[in-house]
Design a protein around this motif. Structure first.
Motif, PDB file in Angstrom:
ATOM      1  N   LYS A  92      31.164 -13.763  18.343  1.00 28.76           N
ATOM      2  CA  LYS A  92      30.823 -12.458  17.750  1.00 28.76           C
ATOM      3  C   LYS A  92      29.349 -12.130  17.952  1.00 28.76           C
ATOM      4  O   LYS A  92      29.001 -10.986  18.248  1.00 28.76           O
ATOM      5  N   ILE A  93      28.494 -13.106  17.802  1.00 25.55           N
ATOM      6  CA  ILE A  93      27.066 -12.852  18.020  1.00 25.55           C
ATOM      7  C   ILE A  93      26.805 -12.521  19.481  1.00 25.55           C
ATOM      8  O   ILE A  93      26.040 -11.603  19.791  1.00 25.55           O
ATOM      9  N   ASN A  94      27.460 -13.209  20.390  1.00 26.44           N
ATOM     10  CA  ASN A  94      27.320 -12.894  21.817  1.00 26.44           C
ATOM     11  C   ASN A  94      27.839 -11.497  22.130  1.00 26.44           C
ATOM     12  O   ASN A  94      27.235 -10.758  22.906  1.00 26.44           O
ATOM     13  N   SER A  95      28.959 -11.132  21.524  1.00 27.39           N
ATOM     14  CA  SER A  95      29.524  -9.797  21.715  1.00 27.39           C
ATOM     15  C   SER A  95      28.559  -8.729  21.198  1.00 27.39           C
ATOM     16  O   SER A  95      28.329  -7.709  21.860  1.00 27.39           O
ATOM     17  N   TYR A  96      27.991  -8.970  20.033  1.00 32.62           N
ATOM     18  CA  TYR A  96      27.005  -8.049  19.452  1.00 32.62           C
ATOM     19  C   TYR A  96      25.789  -7.903  20.368  1.00 32.62           C
ATOM     20  O   TYR A  96      25.343  -6.789  20.656  1.00 32.62           O
ATOM     21  N   LYS A  97      25.269  -9.022  20.849  1.00 33.57           N
ATOM     22  CA  LYS A  97      24.080  -8.984  21.713  1.00 33.57           C
ATOM     23  C   LYS A  97      24.365  -8.279  23.034  1.00 33.57           C
ATOM     24  O   LYS A  97      23.526  -7.538  23.542  1.00 33.57           O
ATOM     25  N   GLU A  98      25.541  -8.496  23.575  1.00 33.74           N
ATOM     26  CA  GLU A  98      25.930  -7.811  24.818  1.00 33.74           C
ATOM     27  C   GLU A  98      26.036  -6.303  24.588  1.00 33.74           C
ATOM     28  O   GLU A  98      25.594  -5.503  25.410  1.00 33.74           O
ATOM     29  N   PHE A  99      26.638  -5.924  23.463  1.00 35.38           N
ATOM     30  CA  PHE A  99      26.735  -4.509  23.107  1.00 35.38           C
ATOM     31  C   PHE A  99      25.342  -3.886  23.003  1.00 35.38           C
ATOM     32  O   PHE A  99      25.078  -2.829  23.569  1.00 35.38           O
ATOM     33  N   LEU A 100      24.424  -4.554  22.296  1.00 32.43           N
ATOM     34  CA  LEU A 100      23.057  -4.036  22.150  1.00 32.43           C
ATOM     35  C   LEU A 100      22.361  -3.911  23.498  1.00 32.43           C
ATOM     36  O   LEU A 100      21.656  -2.937  23.748  1.00 32.43           O
ATOM     37  N   LYS A 101      22.549  -4.908  24.347  1.00 36.94           N
ATOM     38  CA  LYS A 101      21.915  -4.900  25.664  1.00 36.94           C
ATOM     39  C   LYS A 101      22.358  -3.685  26.489  1.00 36.94           C
ATOM     40  O   LYS A 101      21.562  -3.073  27.201  1.00 36.94           O
ATOM     41  N   ASN A 102      23.625  -3.325  26.375  1.00 38.71           N
ATOM     42  CA  ASN A 102      24.183  -2.218  27.157  1.00 38.71           C
ATOM     43  C   ASN A 102      24.063  -0.856  26.471  1.00 38.71           C
ATOM     44  O   ASN A 102      24.392   0.160  27.074  1.00 38.71           O
ATOM     45  N   LEU A 103      23.647  -0.851  25.230  1.00 36.82           N
ATOM     46  CA  LEU A 103      23.521   0.384  24.465  1.00 36.82           C
ATOM     47  C   LEU A 103      22.421   1.265  25.058  1.00 36.82           C
ATOM     48  O   LEU A 103      21.331   0.785  25.358  1.00 36.82           O
ATOM     49  N   ASN A 104      22.727   2.540  25.239  1.00 34.56           N
ATOM     50  CA  ASN A 104      21.724   3.494  25.719  1.00 34.56           C
ATOM     51  C   ASN A 104      22.034   4.874  25.156  1.00 34.56           C
ATOM     52  O   ASN A 104      23.002   5.045  24.417  1.00 34.56           O
ATOM     53  N   LYS A 105      21.224   5.842  25.487  1.00 38.82           N
ATOM     54  CA  LYS A 105      21.386   7.188  24.921  1.00 38.82           C
ATOM     55  C   LYS A 105      22.698   7.857  25.333  1.00 38.82           C
ATOM     56  O   LYS A 105      23.134   8.809  24.694  1.00 38.82           O
ATOM     57  N   ASN A 106      23.328   7.362  26.384  1.00 36.63           N
ATOM     58  CA  ASN A 106      24.597   7.940  26.831  1.00 36.63           C
ATOM     59  C   ASN A 106      25.817   7.292  26.172  1.00 36.63           C
ATOM     60  O   ASN A 106      26.939   7.738  26.391  1.00 36.63           O
ATOM     61  N   THR A 107      25.598   6.243  25.392  1.00 36.93           N
ATOM     62  CA  THR A 107      26.704   5.600  24.698  1.00 36.93           C
ATOM     63  C   THR A 107      27.222   6.562  23.631  1.00 36.93           C
ATOM     64  O   THR A 107      26.456   7.041  22.800  1.00 36.93           O
ATOM     65  N   THR A 108      28.502   6.865  23.684  1.00 41.33           N
ATOM     66  CA  THR A 108      29.075   7.818  22.736  1.00 41.33           C
ATOM     67  C   THR A 108      29.228   7.184  21.364  1.00 41.33           C
ATOM     68  O   THR A 108      29.300   5.949  21.240  1.00 41.33           O
ATOM     69  N   ILE A 109      29.323   8.015  20.353  1.00 43.79           N
ATOM     70  CA  ILE A 109      29.525   7.501  18.996  1.00 43.79           C
ATOM     71  C   ILE A 109      30.860   6.763  18.895  1.00 43.79           C
ATOM     72  O   ILE A 109      30.968   5.765  18.179  1.00 43.79           O
ATOM     73  N   ASP A 110      31.851   7.208  19.624  1.00 45.17           N
ATOM     74  CA  ASP A 110      33.147   6.513  19.626  1.00 45.17           C
ATOM     75  C   ASP A 110      33.015   5.100  20.190  1.00 45.17           C
ATOM     76  O   ASP A 110      33.599   4.155  19.651  1.00 45.17           O
ATOM     77  N   GLN A 111      32.247   4.937  21.260  1.00 42.47           N
ATOM     78  CA  GLN A 111      32.020   3.614  21.837  1.00 42.47           C
ATOM     79  C   GLN A 111      31.246   2.722  20.861  1.00 42.47           C
ATOM     80  O   GLN A 111      31.544   1.538  20.728  1.00 42.47           O
ATOM     81  N   ILE A 112      30.262   3.319  20.201  1.00 46.32           N
ATOM     82  CA  ILE A 112      29.466   2.579  19.224  1.00 46.32           C
ATOM     83  C   ILE A 112      30.349   2.084  18.086  1.00 46.32           C
ATOM     84  O   ILE A 112      30.321   0.904  17.732  1.00 46.32           O
ATOM     85  N   VAL A 113      31.133   2.982  17.528  1.00 48.09           N
ATOM     86  CA  VAL A 113      32.003   2.624  16.398  1.00 48.09           C
ATOM     87  C   VAL A 113      32.998   1.541  16.820  1.00 48.09           C
ATOM     88  O   VAL A 113      33.217   0.569  16.088  1.00 48.09           O
ATOM     89  N   TYR A 114      33.583   1.684  17.971  1.00 49.21           N
ATOM     90  CA  TYR A 114      34.523   0.672  18.472  1.00 49.21           C
ATOM     91  C   TYR A 114      33.863  -0.707  18.527  1.00 49.21           C
ATOM     92  O   TYR A 114      34.421  -1.702  18.047  1.00 49.21           O
ATOM     93  N   ASN A 115      32.680  -0.769  19.118  1.00 50.75           N
ATOM     94  CA  ASN A 115      31.995  -2.059  19.293  1.00 50.75           C
ATOM     95  C   ASN A 115      31.545  -2.648  17.957  1.00 50.75           C
ATOM     96  O   ASN A 115      31.554  -3.875  17.796  1.00 50.75           O
ATOM     97  N   ILE A 116      31.144  -1.832  17.025  1.00 49.41           N
ATOM     98  CA  ILE A 116      30.746  -2.339  15.709  1.00 49.41           C
ATOM     99  C   ILE A 116      31.969  -2.835  14.940  1.00 49.41           C
ATOM    100  O   ILE A 116      31.946  -3.927  14.369  1.00 49.41           O
ATOM    101  N   CYS A 117      33.031  -2.058  14.945  1.00 50.59           N
ATOM    102  CA  CYS A 117      34.254  -2.474  14.239  1.00 50.59           C
ATOM    103  C   CYS A 117      34.845  -3.733  14.852  1.00 50.59           C
ATOM    104  O   CYS A 117      35.379  -4.592  14.146  1.00 50.59           O
ATOM    105  N   LYS A 118      34.748  -3.857  16.160  1.00 45.47           N
ATOM    106  CA  LYS A 118      35.295  -5.006  16.867  1.00 45.47           C
ATOM    107  C   LYS A 118      34.687  -6.327  16.378  1.00 45.47           C
ATOM    108  O   LYS A 118      35.334  -7.370  16.431  1.00 45.47           O
ATOM    109  N   LEU A 119      33.483  -6.260  15.847  1.00 42.73           N
ATOM    110  CA  LEU A 119      32.832  -7.475  15.339  1.00 42.73           C
ATOM    111  C   LEU A 119      33.560  -8.080  14.142  1.00 42.73           C
ATOM    112  O   LEU A 119      33.387  -9.247  13.842  1.00 42.73           O
ATOM    113  N   THR A 120      34.388  -7.299  13.477  1.00 36.59           N
ATOM    114  CA  THR A 120      35.094  -7.796  12.288  1.00 36.59           C
ATOM    115  C   THR A 120      36.518  -8.245  12.601  1.00 36.59           C
ATOM    116  O   THR A 120      37.206  -8.765  11.722  1.00 36.59           O
ATOM    117  N   TRP A 121      36.980  -8.061  13.810  1.00 35.03           N
ATOM    118  CA  TRP A 121      38.363  -8.408  14.141  1.00 35.03           C
ATOM    119  C   TRP A 121      38.518  -9.900  14.340  1.00 35.03           C
ATOM    120  O   TRP A 121      37.713 -10.596  14.805  1.00 35.03           O
TER     121      TRP A 121
END
Length: 121
Positions: A92-121
């Motif tokens: 989960k920490i690796n997934s979070y760090k990968e998400f942060l690394k790839n996060l940019n201004k073009n990342t949609t709110i839907d993509q953000i929400v998906y990746n944040i929620c995915k941390l709890t699955w």
């Protein structure tokens, strides 16, 4: 591998807010705060004011969750450092760090929400 304490706390509050809002399909109401929090996390800015801001937003938008007599836990803060299984924690920490690394201004709110929620699955 553990997150720094401030990062673990900020991420936990962010996860609780996003999970609660995602259930109601209202995450767009906190998009500004979500993106701001992610900027703090990505840029390693330790600031308790952003945590307080997220908690106030949670109180404003999820007031029913805070007073529910049968809470489901969806809006609870979720601390990655508290995960018992070391393999799950690392994944989960690796997934979070990968998400942060790839996060940019073009990342949609839907993509953000998906990746944040995915941390709890």
């Amino acid at each position: 591998m553990l997150l720094e304490e401030w990062e673990n706390k900020l991420l936990a509050v962010l996860i609780g807010l996003v999970n609660g809002l995602e259930a109601e399909n209202k995450y767009y109401l906190a998009e500004k705060e979500i993106r701001e929090s992610l900027d703090f996390l990505k840029n390693k800015v330790d600031d308790n004011n952003i945590i307080d801001k997220l908690r106030r937003k949670k109180e404003e938008l999820l007031k029913d969750c805070l007073t529910c007599s049968c809470p489901c836990g969806r809006s609870f803060d979720y601390y990655l450092n508290a995960i018992k299984d070391p393999n799950e924690k690392e994944d989960k920490i690796n997934s979070y760090k990968e998400f942060l690394k790839n996060l940019n201004k073009n990342t949609t709110i839907d993509q953000i929400v998906y990746n944040i929620c995915k941390l709890t699955w």
